[in-house]
Scaffold this motif. Sequence first.
Motif, PDB file in Angstrom:
ATOM      1  N   ALA A  21       0.634  -0.856  -0.013  1.00  0.00           N
ATOM      2  CA  ALA A  21       0.087   0.085  -0.055  1.00  0.00           C
ATOM      3  C   ALA A  21       0.818   1.204   0.066  1.00  0.00           C
ATOM      4  N   PHE A  22       1.875   1.547   0.538  1.00  0.00           N
ATOM      5  CA  PHE A  22       3.105   2.217   0.687  1.00  0.00           C
ATOM      6  C   PHE A  22       3.619   2.811  -0.551  1.00  0.00           C
ATOM      7  N   GLN A  23       4.362   1.705  -1.424  1.00  0.00           N
ATOM      8  CA  GLN A  23       4.087   1.392  -3.088  1.00  0.00           C
ATOM      9  C   GLN A  23       3.752   2.595  -3.976  1.00  0.00           C
ATOM     10  N   GLY A  24       2.457   1.967  -3.156  1.00  0.00           N
ATOM     11  CA  GLY A  24       1.411   1.969  -4.378  1.00  0.00           C
ATOM     12  C   GLY A  24       1.430   3.517  -4.214  1.00  0.00           C
ATOM     13  N   VAL A  25       0.424   4.044  -3.257  1.00  0.00           N
ATOM     14  CA  VAL A  25       0.493   5.554  -2.979  1.00  0.00           C
ATOM     15  C   VAL A  25       1.488   6.104  -3.211  1.00  0.00           C
ATOM     16  N   ARG A  26       3.029   5.932  -3.341  1.00  0.00           N
ATOM     17  CA  ARG A  26       3.869   6.631  -3.639  1.00  0.00           C
ATOM     18  C   ARG A  26       3.912   6.505  -4.919  1.00  0.00           C
ATOM     19  N   GLU A  27       3.927   5.407  -5.377  1.00  0.00           N
ATOM     20  CA  GLU A  27       3.322   5.675  -7.914  1.00  0.00           C
ATOM     21  C   GLU A  27       2.610   6.423  -8.309  1.00  0.00           C
ATOM     22  N   VAL A  28       1.571   7.094  -7.699  1.00  0.00           N
ATOM     23  CA  VAL A  28       0.696   7.232  -8.132  1.00  0.00           C
ATOM     24  C   VAL A  28       1.224   8.154  -9.084  1.00  0.00           C
ATOM     25  N   ASP A  29       0.904   8.432 -10.354  1.00  0.00           N
ATOM     26  CA  ASP A  29       0.953  10.030 -10.813  1.00  0.00           C
ATOM     27  C   ASP A  29       1.490  10.870 -10.556  1.00  0.00           C
ATOM     28  N   LYS A  30       2.622  12.164 -10.688  1.00  0.00           N
ATOM     29  CA  LYS A  30       2.121  12.938  -9.593  1.00  0.00           C
ATOM     30  C   LYS A  30       0.994  14.377 -11.268  1.00  0.00           C
ATOM     31  N   ASN A  31       1.124  13.974 -12.306  1.00  0.00           N
ATOM     32  CA  ASN A  31       1.091  15.059 -13.288  1.00  0.00           C
ATOM     33  C   ASN A  31      -0.988  14.548 -12.824  1.00  0.00           C
ATOM     34  N   LEU A  32      -1.258  12.982 -12.987  1.00  0.00           N
ATOM     35  CA  LEU A  32      -2.992  12.791 -12.452  1.00  0.00           C
ATOM     36  C   LEU A  32      -2.907  13.568 -11.015  1.00  0.00           C
ATOM     37  N   LEU A  33      -3.005  13.552 -10.449  1.00  0.00           N
ATOM     38  CA  LEU A  33      -2.367  14.045  -9.106  1.00  0.00           C
ATOM     39  C   LEU A  33      -2.671  15.689  -9.292  1.00  0.00           C
ATOM     40  N   ASN A  34      -1.719  16.216 -10.124  1.00  0.00           N
ATOM     41  CA  ASN A  34      -1.882  17.614  -9.888  1.00  0.00           C
ATOM     42  C   ASN A  34      -3.337  18.184 -10.718  1.00  0.00           C
ATOM     43  N   ASN A  35      -3.139  17.625 -11.938  1.00  0.00           N
ATOM     44  CA  ASN A  35      -5.261  17.687 -12.687  1.00  0.00           C
ATOM     45  C   ASN A  35      -6.004  17.387 -11.747  1.00  0.00           C
ATOM     46  N   ALA A  36      -5.821  16.950 -11.276  1.00  0.00           N
ATOM     47  CA  ALA A  36      -6.865  16.599 -10.397  1.00  0.00           C
ATOM     48  C   ALA A  36      -7.287  17.864  -9.432  1.00  0.00           C
ATOM     49  N   ARG A  37      -5.990  18.223  -8.401  1.00  0.00           N
ATOM     50  CA  ARG A  37      -5.943  19.015  -7.990  1.00  0.00           C
ATOM     51  C   ARG A  37      -6.689  20.817  -8.627  1.00  0.00           C
ATOM     52  N   LEU A  38      -6.007  21.055  -9.721  1.00  0.00           N
ATOM     53  CA  LEU A  38      -6.686  21.932 -11.262  1.00  0.00           C
ATOM     54  C   LEU A  38      -7.677  21.922 -11.225  1.00  0.00           C
ATOM     55  N   LEU A  39      -8.178  20.860 -11.446  1.00  0.00           N
ATOM     56  CA  LEU A  39      -9.596  21.007 -11.332  1.00  0.00           C
ATOM     57  C   LEU A  39     -11.007  21.021  -9.409  1.00  0.00           C
ATOM     58  N   GLY A  40      -9.837  21.378  -9.132  1.00  0.00           N
ATOM     59  CA  GLY A  40     -10.498  21.607  -7.717  1.00  0.00           C
ATOM     60  C   GLY A  40     -11.172  20.627  -6.806  1.00  0.00           C
ATOM     61  N   ALA A  41     -10.109  19.400  -6.760  1.00  0.00           N
ATOM     62  CA  ALA A  41     -10.298  18.363  -5.759  1.00  0.00           C
ATOM     63  C   ALA A  41     -10.274  18.279  -4.396  1.00  0.00           C
ATOM     64  N   SER A  42     -10.634  18.137  -4.279  1.00  0.00           N
ATOM     65  CA  SER A  42     -10.515  17.606  -2.311  1.00  0.00           C
ATOM     66  C   SER A  42      -9.657  16.791  -2.393  1.00  0.00           C
ATOM     67  N   LYS A  43      -9.181  16.561  -0.572  1.00  0.00           N
ATOM     68  CA  LYS A  43      -8.219  15.451  -0.270  1.00  0.00           C
ATOM     69  C   LYS A  43      -8.838  13.870  -0.505  1.00  0.00           C
ATOM     70  N   SER A  44     -10.639  14.534   0.747  1.00  0.00           N
ATOM     71  CA  SER A  44     -10.879  13.368   0.072  1.00  0.00           C
ATOM     72  C   SER A  44     -11.402  12.774  -1.490  1.00  0.00           C
ATOM     73  N   GLN A  45     -11.773  13.846  -2.017  1.00  0.00           N
ATOM     74  CA  GLN A  45     -11.997  13.600  -3.637  1.00  0.00           C
ATOM     75  C   GLN A  45     -10.476  12.680  -4.390  1.00  0.00           C
ATOM     76  N   LEU A  46      -9.463  13.450  -3.398  1.00  0.00           N
ATOM     77  CA  LEU A  46      -7.960  12.926  -4.528  1.00  0.00           C
ATOM     78  C   LEU A  46      -8.064  11.846  -3.992  1.00  0.00           C
ATOM     79  N   ALA A  47      -8.148  10.782  -2.792  1.00  0.00           N
ATOM     80  CA  ALA A  47      -8.233   9.690  -2.118  1.00  0.00           C
ATOM     81  C   ALA A  47      -9.213   9.039  -2.773  1.00  0.00           C
ATOM     82  N   GLN A  48     -10.030   8.972  -3.081  1.00  0.00           N
ATOM     83  CA  GLN A  48     -11.045   8.687  -2.851  1.00  0.00           C
ATOM     84  C   GLN A  48     -11.277   7.968  -5.130  1.00  0.00           C
ATOM     85  N   HIS A  49     -10.717   9.479  -5.187  1.00  0.00           N
ATOM     86  CA  HIS A  49     -10.849   8.726  -7.219  1.00  0.00           C
ATOM     87  C   HIS A  49      -9.541   8.426  -7.808  1.00  0.00           C
ATOM     88  N   VAL A  50      -8.884   9.180  -6.928  1.00  0.00           N
ATOM     89  CA  VAL A  50      -6.861   8.799  -7.397  1.00  0.00           C
ATOM     90  C   VAL A  50      -6.306   8.209  -7.095  1.00  0.00           C
TER      91      VAL A  50
END
Length: 263
Positions: A149-178
């Motif tokens: 789980a630790f490695q899987g979380v660390r391996e999440v695509d940074k660009n995907l996270l940044n794009n989700a943040r730009l679209l206004g995703a909250s921390k809970s939405q980032l966790a749930q959907h990304v």
Amino acid sequence: MRAKAAKIKIRNLTLQIIVFIAIFGSWEILSDKKIIDPFFFSSPYAILKQIIEWFVEGTSQGPLYIHFVVSFEETVIAFVIGVILGVIAGYALGRNDILSVIFGPYIQMLNALPRVVLAPIFIIWFGLGMPSKIALGVTLTFFIVFFNAFQGVREVDKNLLNNARLLGASKSQLAQHVIIPSALTWILSSLHSSFGFALVGAVVGEFIGSTKGLGFLIAQAQGAFNTTGVFAGMVLLSVTALAANWGVTKLEKRFIAWRHVRQ
């Protein structure tokens, strides 16, 4: 394509059956011809006969299903608790660098311990009942799931996270959907081995000190120098592990059906 896949399945199954017949057929012949001592090595026929006898007549320590249910219940509870704790801890440390720096060395230190030696301590703390077996199973399961789980979380695509943040995703939405969907492949892949370790924890705990369970049966057979009984218990444990592995595979296909699987 379906016809080709069916042919591959039949071929693989045929090869597996041939290997099975070769191994156990050779074992039976060697034992029957007294080339190997049946007292020490038993034979496939004697083991099968012992299992059938346990099913039909029960064991000297009570009906077989009681021992099976106890071991299976301990394993499932330890597996569920270990997975939940492992996913939560892996996610928390994977997302928080400070927590990772603080607790990382301690987790590495605990992971380096041979957890099997904790069985006597858990028996002293929790007694001969189910809690001590569950505790040992949790310690064996937790670290496998945690590191995945630790490695899987660390391996999440940074660009995907940044794009989700730009679209206004909250921390809970980032966790749930990304984050969690991205790490799900890592987590589910750890379940195949973690259930086996939960089973090992339960059986080792029963072997060291218990009054019920498949590990208890194996220990009783060992104490009576009953090699056939020891092998029979091992076969039952192997079948249980294979059935669990099949269930985890189905679960994996259900939750990550979107992933391309190379046939």
